[in-house]
Design a protein around this motif. Structure first.
Motif, PDB file in Angstrom:
ATOM      1  N   ARG A 216       0.835  -1.201   0.000  1.00  0.00           N
ATOM      2  CA  ARG A 216       0.000   0.000   0.000  1.00  0.00           C
ATOM      3  C   ARG A 216       0.870   1.251   0.000  1.00  0.00           C
ATOM      4  NH1 ARG A 216      -3.901  -2.780   3.268  1.00  0.00           N
ATOM      5  NH2 ARG A 216      -2.777  -2.185   5.139  1.00  0.00           N
ATOM      6  N   ARG A 224      -6.571  -1.220  -3.356  1.00  0.00           N
ATOM      7  CA  ARG A 224      -7.515  -1.385  -2.256  1.00  0.00           C
ATOM      8  C   ARG A 224      -7.496  -2.847  -1.828  1.00  0.00           C
ATOM      9  NH1 ARG A 224     -12.863  -0.555  -3.194  1.00  0.00           N
ATOM     10  NH2 ARG A 224     -12.584  -1.081  -5.379  1.00  0.00           N
ATOM     11  N   VAL A 225      -7.659  -3.066  -0.536  1.00  0.00           N
ATOM     12  CA  VAL A 225      -7.470  -4.406  -0.002  1.00  0.00           C
ATOM     13  C   VAL A 225      -8.592  -4.752   0.959  1.00  0.00           C
ATOM     14  CG1 VAL A 225      -5.983  -5.809   1.470  1.00  0.00           C
ATOM     15  CG2 VAL A 225      -4.963  -4.242  -0.145  1.00  0.00           C
ATOM     16  N   GLN A 226      -9.048  -5.992   0.913  1.00  0.00           N
ATOM     17  CA  GLN A 226      -9.962  -6.492   1.931  1.00  0.00           C
ATOM     18  C   GLN A 226      -9.481  -7.867   2.363  1.00  0.00           C
ATOM     19  OE1 GLN A 226     -14.034  -6.839   0.742  1.00  0.00           O
ATOM     20  NE2 GLN A 226     -14.348  -4.624   0.869  1.00  0.00           N
ATOM     21  N   VAL A 227      -9.241  -8.029   3.642  1.00  0.00           N
ATOM     22  CA  VAL A 227      -8.818  -9.334   4.149  1.00  0.00           C
ATOM     23  C   VAL A 227      -9.828  -9.789   5.183  1.00  0.00           C
ATOM     24  CG1 VAL A 227      -6.985 -10.621   5.294  1.00  0.00           C
ATOM     25  CG2 VAL A 227      -6.397  -8.722   3.785  1.00  0.00           C
ATOM     26  N   ARG A 228     -10.317 -11.007   5.042  1.00  0.00           N
ATOM     27  CA  ARG A 228     -11.252 -11.559   6.029  1.00  0.00           C
ATOM     28  C   ARG A 228     -10.825 -12.980   6.373  1.00  0.00           C
ATOM     29  NH1 ARG A 228     -16.991 -11.681   4.046  1.00  0.00           N
ATOM     30  NH2 ARG A 228     -16.102 -12.123   2.004  1.00  0.00           N
TER      31      ARG A 228
ATOM     32  N   ARG B 207     -11.757  -8.801   9.928  1.00  0.00           N
ATOM     33  CA  ARG B 207     -11.818  -8.138   8.626  1.00  0.00           C
ATOM     34  C   ARG B 207     -10.891  -6.938   8.634  1.00  0.00           C
ATOM     35  NH1 ARG B 207     -18.454  -8.159   8.067  1.00  0.00           N
ATOM     36  NH2 ARG B 207     -18.609 -10.407   7.763  1.00  0.00           N
ATOM     37  N   SER B 208     -10.075  -6.822   7.607  1.00  0.00           N
ATOM     38  CA  SER B 208      -9.275  -5.608   7.520  1.00  0.00           C
ATOM     39  C   SER B 208      -9.465  -4.997   6.148  1.00  0.00           C
ATOM     40  CB  SER B 208      -7.804  -5.900   7.791  1.00  0.00           C
ATOM     41  OG  SER B 208      -7.310  -6.799   6.851  1.00  0.00           O
ATOM     42  N   ASP B 209      -9.280  -3.694   6.058  1.00  0.00           N
ATOM     43  CA  ASP B 209      -9.563  -3.013   4.795  1.00  0.00           C
ATOM     44  C   ASP B 209      -8.374  -2.157   4.364  1.00  0.00           C
ATOM     45  OD1 ASP B 209      -9.515  -0.872   6.432  1.00  0.00           O
ATOM     46  OD2 ASP B 209     -11.684  -0.619   6.514  1.00  0.00           O
ATOM     47  N   THR B 210      -8.600  -1.373   3.326  1.00  0.00           N
ATOM     48  CA  THR B 210      -7.533  -0.614   2.704  1.00  0.00           C
ATOM     49  C   THR B 210      -6.788   0.284   3.676  1.00  0.00           C
ATOM     50  OG1 THR B 210      -8.824  -0.607   0.703  1.00  0.00           O
ATOM     51  CG2 THR B 210      -7.018   0.974   0.842  1.00  0.00           C
ATOM     52  N   ALA B 211      -7.529   0.936   4.570  1.00  0.00           N
ATOM     53  CA  ALA B 211      -6.892   1.890   5.465  1.00  0.00           C
ATOM     54  C   ALA B 211      -6.042   1.186   6.519  1.00  0.00           C
ATOM     55  CB  ALA B 211      -7.955   2.743   6.139  1.00  0.00           C
ATOM     56  N   GLY B 212      -6.083  -0.133   6.523  1.00  0.00           N
ATOM     57  CA  GLY B 212      -5.298  -0.860   7.515  1.00  0.00           C
ATOM     58  C   GLY B 212      -6.067  -1.066   8.801  1.00  0.00           C
ATOM     59  N   LEU B 214      -8.791  -2.702  11.383  1.00  0.00           N
ATOM     60  CA  LEU B 214      -9.179  -4.086  11.610  1.00  0.00           C
ATOM     61  C   LEU B 214     -10.512  -4.120  12.353  1.00  0.00           C
ATOM     62  CD1 LEU B 214      -8.103  -7.057  11.338  1.00  0.00           C
ATOM     63  CD2 LEU B 214      -7.203  -6.785  13.644  1.00  0.00           C
TER      64      LEU B 214
END
Lengths: 351, 251
Positions: A216, A224-228, B207-212, B214
């Motif tokens: 990033r 853009r990122v999504q981690v689950r 869940r984590s997203d673009t801004a970092g 959580l």
């Protein structure tokens, strides 16, 4: 097997003889210093009907079965044989050198009134067993070395991009530079980890979070990122660095080649007894035929991302069997979804 | 409490400076003294009392592990935390009785976790027994009911009150979140954010997203996890997964 010729009476039923020879081979798998060498000596003596039999490796430490030979005489002759590598004898004792792949590995001692040819057959049986054991061991080593070689390496492309960004931030935003430096330390520590073959899903996710934090910084708004991830898969054991090459591939082929933003999603969940992890990008996609080629290992040296994918697939199938590994769903222009499927519990796979 | 007296030992001057600076900024620490080698450290330790020693492992001459073995023989040994660039020593380090093991470069949140352990070692007991608050009284419609701790998925700070989120609804209780945290800390709850206390076993998904940022997803909604606490929560979730303590009723 040579042992068949020794006792004509066995011809009526060769099975016990074959079984005994087989067990001897098995007992000698770990070599003459192995824990089962003594049992092999007993079985060998019974199979050939020798009054006494001794086995030794190069140290000269003897394992005896049955009647031992006269101590002094044996010690002298044995020393001579281990030096000259030629057969030797003392009254009532034959000492035969054991050459494994043309290299001296030890000696066989036969006590009693035994014909040279018969003692020779016994020595042949031992040598064949030792050679086989050694081949198996080196085949295993080769397989392990291959797995290690397949392990993902840090991509120079990424390493220098990250360092460039950090170098620039050192001036403009020292706090951010420091955070990223710590992430970079974690990233390299994980990539260089050499302890054991396996880790847990939790560590793999932590590694990609670190990797994505650095990416990033490199790609900025474009990524853009999504981690689950569902907690019940966190403790599942997997080989090191399975996810990161897939995420790297998603960024490399999904995001970098085009302008505008791209979304990378990583999603891990349990499905019955399987742990399933999706790595998805909404990028340029590829011809499904190319995806099939990659998974079949038909991939060129000039395609590091394809190689990365193929290597992960190979490693997973080696560990879990052909049923598992990667699935790729893609279409030109329609993004790519790579699916990792591994069993949640696999005997022998421990972090 | 006056703050911990801490000795930092590292043979690389910039690393020692950094460690001393980070320790000096930590609220638990009263005084920091630095030593550039094991011998200097030994002299300081003989002349004076320290609560804790933060010790680099690979140093010329006497290394960190050797120095720690010597310290263990003192009548009142200081608490030992190892700080090292290479993580191959962890097993030996814990064998010597170290309370924690930090990897260089050191992260602030890891350092504060280590200092929390040191504080616990240096000031034993004095905290409330964990089962003092297994159920909390809530007023509703003029009646007092009890909300069982095991039914609470997460707690949200609300001024001097906390909101207890359960599957059956939200209950308001007059108590600061920091006090409830003290009571519930050893019972599967984790302070994941300034304003949130989370039942680790209630997490269905991270869940984590673009801004970092959580989020911990539970049946009663999403709970924000601050960056500072993300690592600890992940560790505790992994531990819970390894011991089969996830999901409803597992607590």
């Amino acid at each position: 097997m040579t042992a068949l010729h020794l006792r004509p009476a066995s011809r009526a039923d060769p099975l016990p003889v074959l079984a005994a020879a087989h067990r001897i081979t098995d007992d000698l798998r770990d070599g003459l210093a192995g824990t089962r060498a003594r049992r092999a000596a007993h079985r060998l003596r019974r199979l050939f009907g020798f009054p006494g039999l001794g086995l030794t490796d190069l140290s000269g430490a003897l394992l005896w079965s049955g009647r031992p030979g006269p101590d002094d005489a044996v010690a002298t002759v044995l020393e001579g044989v281990l030096h000259s590598e030629e057969p030797g004898s003392a009254p009532d004792v034959l000492v035969l050198p054991l050459h494994v792949h043309d290299e001296l590995a030890g000696a066989l001692l036969v006590v009693g009134d035994v014909r040279d040819a018969v003692a020779g057959q016994a020595a042949d049986l031992v040598v064949q067993a030792l050679e086989r054991g050694r081949l198996e061991a080196s085949a295993e080593q080769a397989a392990q070395a291959e797995l290690r070689a397949l392990r993902a390496e840090m991509s120079p492309h990424f390493v220098y991009n990250a360092l460039t960004v950090i170098a620039s931030l050192v001036r403009s935003d020292p706090d951010r530079a420091r955070d990223l430096m710590l992430d970079f330390a974690d990233y390299t520590r994980y990539s260089l980890a050499r302890h054991g073959e396996y880790t847990v899903v939790a560590e793999e996710f932590r590694a990609i979070e670190t990797y994505l934090a650095l990416q990033r910084a490199v790609l900025g708004e474009r990524l853009r990122v999504q981690v689950r991830v569902a907690p019940e898969i966190l403790a599942v054991a997997v080989p090191y660095l399975v996810l990161e090459p897939l995420v790297e591939n998603a960024i490399r082929h999904g995001i970098e080649p085009r302008s505008g933003t791209g979304l990378v999603q990583v999603h891990g969940q349990a499905e019955g007894n399987d742990c399933v992890i999706f790595v998805e990008d909404d990028g340029v996609g590829m011809d499904p035929k190319r995806a099939a080629d990659i998974l079949a290992g038909r991939v060129g040296e000039d395609d590091p991302a394809g190689l990365g994918l193929a290597n992960v697939d190979r490693r997973l199938r080696d560990v879990y069997g052909a049923w598992y590994g990667l699935t790729v769903e893609t279409e030109t222009g329609a993004g790519t979804r790579v699916i990792v499927r591994v069993p949640r519990f696999q005997p022998g796979v421990l972090p | 409490m006056t703050g911990l007296r801490v000795l930092a030992v590292d043979d690389l001057p910039p690393a020692l400076d950094e460690l001393c600076r980070m320790l000096g900024e930590a609220p638990e620490v009263g005084e920091v003294v630095g030593a550039g080698d094991a011998l200097k450290a030994l002299k300081l330790l003989q002349a004076d009392r320290f609560d804790a020693v933060f010790l680099d492992i690979s140093m010329p001459g006497l290394d960190g592990l050797e120095l720690a073995s010597l310290l263990a023989k003192l009548s009142e040994p200081p608490v030992i935390v190892f700080v090292t660039a290479h993580d191959g020593h962890a097993v030996t380090a814990y064998g010597i009785g170290a309370v924690d093991y930090l990897l260089k470069p050191v992260r602030a949140e890891r350092l504060s976790a280590a200092l929390a352990k040191v504080t616990r070692m240096a000031t034993p007991s004095g905290r409330p027994t964990p089962d003092a608050m297994a159920a909390l009284p809530v007023e509703s419609g003029g009646r007092t009911r009890y909300v069982r701790r095991d039914d609470v998925l997460f707690v949200e700070a609300h001024g001097d009150y906390v909101r207890l989120h359960t599957r059956g609804g939200v209950h308001l209780v007059r108590m600061p979140i920091s006090r409830l945290e003290e009571y519930w800390e050893g019972t599967g709850f984790s302070r994941v954010h300034r304003g949130f206390l989370l039942a680790v076993g209630a997490v269905l998904e991270l869940r984590s997203d673009t801004a970092g940022g959580l989020l911990a997803h539970t049946e009663a909604g999403d709970v924000p996890v601050s960056r500072r606490h993300a690592r600890d929560l992940r560790d505790r979730l992994l531990e819970a997964a390894q011991h089969g303590q996830l999901g409803p009723g597992a607590r």
